[in-house]
Structure formats: C-alpha cells, structure tokens
Design a protein around this motif. Structure first.
Motif, PDB file in Angstrom:
ATOM      1  N   THR A 205       0.842  -1.180   0.000  1.00 51.85           N
ATOM      2  CA  THR A 205       0.000   0.000   0.000  1.00 51.85           C
ATOM      3  C   THR A 205       0.880   1.233   0.000  1.00 51.85           C
ATOM      4  O   THR A 205       1.950   1.215   0.613  1.00 51.85           O
ATOM      5  CB  THR A 205      -0.966  -0.009   1.219  1.00 51.85           C
ATOM      6  N   PRO A 206       0.533   2.271  -0.676  1.00 54.23           N
ATOM      7  CA  PRO A 206      -0.672   2.440  -1.467  1.00 54.23           C
ATOM      8  C   PRO A 206      -0.553   1.724  -2.805  1.00 54.23           C
ATOM      9  O   PRO A 206       0.541   1.439  -3.286  1.00 54.23           O
ATOM     10  CB  PRO A 206      -0.762   3.948  -1.664  1.00 54.23           C
ATOM     11  N   ILE A 207      -1.719   1.472  -3.413  1.00 46.12           N
ATOM     12  CA  ILE A 207      -1.776   0.884  -4.744  1.00 46.12           C
ATOM     13  C   ILE A 207      -2.068   2.022  -5.711  1.00 46.12           C
ATOM     14  O   ILE A 207      -3.063   2.730  -5.562  1.00 46.12           O
ATOM     15  CB  ILE A 207      -2.861  -0.203  -4.828  1.00 46.12           C
ATOM     16  N   GLY A 208      -1.192   2.185  -6.673  1.00 42.18           N
ATOM     17  CA  GLY A 208      -1.355   3.286  -7.626  1.00 42.18           C
ATOM     18  C   GLY A 208      -1.032   4.600  -6.955  1.00 42.18           C
ATOM     19  O   GLY A 208      -0.146   4.688  -6.110  1.00 42.18           O
ATOM     20  N   CYS A 209      -1.790   5.609  -7.308  1.00 41.22           N
ATOM     21  CA  CYS A 209      -1.581   6.950  -6.765  1.00 41.22           C
ATOM     22  C   CYS A 209      -2.911   7.474  -6.219  1.00 41.22           C
ATOM     23  O   CYS A 209      -3.592   8.257  -6.880  1.00 41.22           O
ATOM     24  CB  CYS A 209      -1.024   7.861  -7.858  1.00 41.22           C
TER      25      CYS A 209
END
Length: 147
Positions: free
Chosen positions: A93-97
């Motif tokens: 985590t985080p996944i992506g932005c």
C-alpha cells in the motif's frame, strides 16, 4: 481529518487461520472537493457506523455519524472474502496513486484481535488484485448505508 469513533460492544468474532477479524473500515476521500469529501463505514458483527466529513467547511458540512444494525452472517461473509489475514497483510500500500490528480482515494482497514489495523489505500473506483469481490462488497455496503 476523520474523527475516530470507538464503539465497545459484545462482538461475534470470526477466526480465520488463527486470527480473529473484529472489524472492517472502508471509505473514500477526495482532497479537492467541496462538501462531504470523506465518507466511510465501520463494520463489526453487529453494527455499521457511518461517517461523513468535510475537509475544510465544517460549518456548512458538520461531521455526521449514524449507526445501523448489521447481521453477523453478512459480517461472516466479509471475513470469508479475506481468506488469509497473513496474505492480506502482505498487500503493498498504497496501490497506484490514491487521490492524485483529484481522482480520489479508497481504503480498507481490517482490525484483528486488537492488533494494529492493516489498511490498504488505492485509487478510487479501482480494485485490489486478489480481493476484487471484497472490494465490491464493501463498496456496495458503503453505497447502501451512506446517504
């Protein structure tokens, strides 16, 4: 900032692979918004607590909390969707932005046996690979309980 709401009640605790899940929290947040920018639900085996708050305008959008009864069988279904809590704790985590470019963020926190909550943050309206059904079910509960 969200206010932590602590509820003490008799809980049905479901054990998977030696650890008991006592609650879930799922929500969304948008840093560039007007109104109720943060919305979440906290779920245990007997109730759902909802919350809405504003990032800046607390006068026009005061923090709101509501409580609803919740069936332990529905809670047990959520627990089953987690599968292995140890696997959940390995999700990066985080996944992506999350909340980049005002796209919003979503999160899921899982509390076990009073241990630190493990949370995963991800881009709003996306998913967590391997946990798609859990994400969909928690998202549906948010839409059901937050008005």
């Amino acid at each position: 900032m969200l206010t932590l709401l602590l509820i003490v009640s008799a809980l049905t605790i479901v054990t998977i692979q030696g650890q008991s899940i006592t609650s879930f929290e799922t929500g969304t947040g948008f840093s560039s918004c007007v109104g109720y920018c943060y919305k979440y639900v906290h779920i245990n085996a007997s109730m759902v607590i909802t919350g809405k708050s504003s990032k800046t305008n607390h006068t026009d959008y005061p923090e709101i909390h509501e409580a609803y009864p919740f069936e332990s069988s529905q809670f047990n279904q959520l627990v089953e969707l987690v599968g292995s809590i140890e696997k959940w704790k390995t999700v990066n985590t985080p996944i992506g932005c999350p909340d980049c470019y005002n796209q919003g963020a979503e999160w899921i926190y899982i509390d076990t046996d009073g241990q630190p909550i493990h949370g995963v943050q991800f881009e709003a309206n996306s998913t967590i690979v391997g946990y798609e059904t859990l994400v969909e079910n928690l998202r549906a509960l948010r839409h059901t309980f937050i008005h």
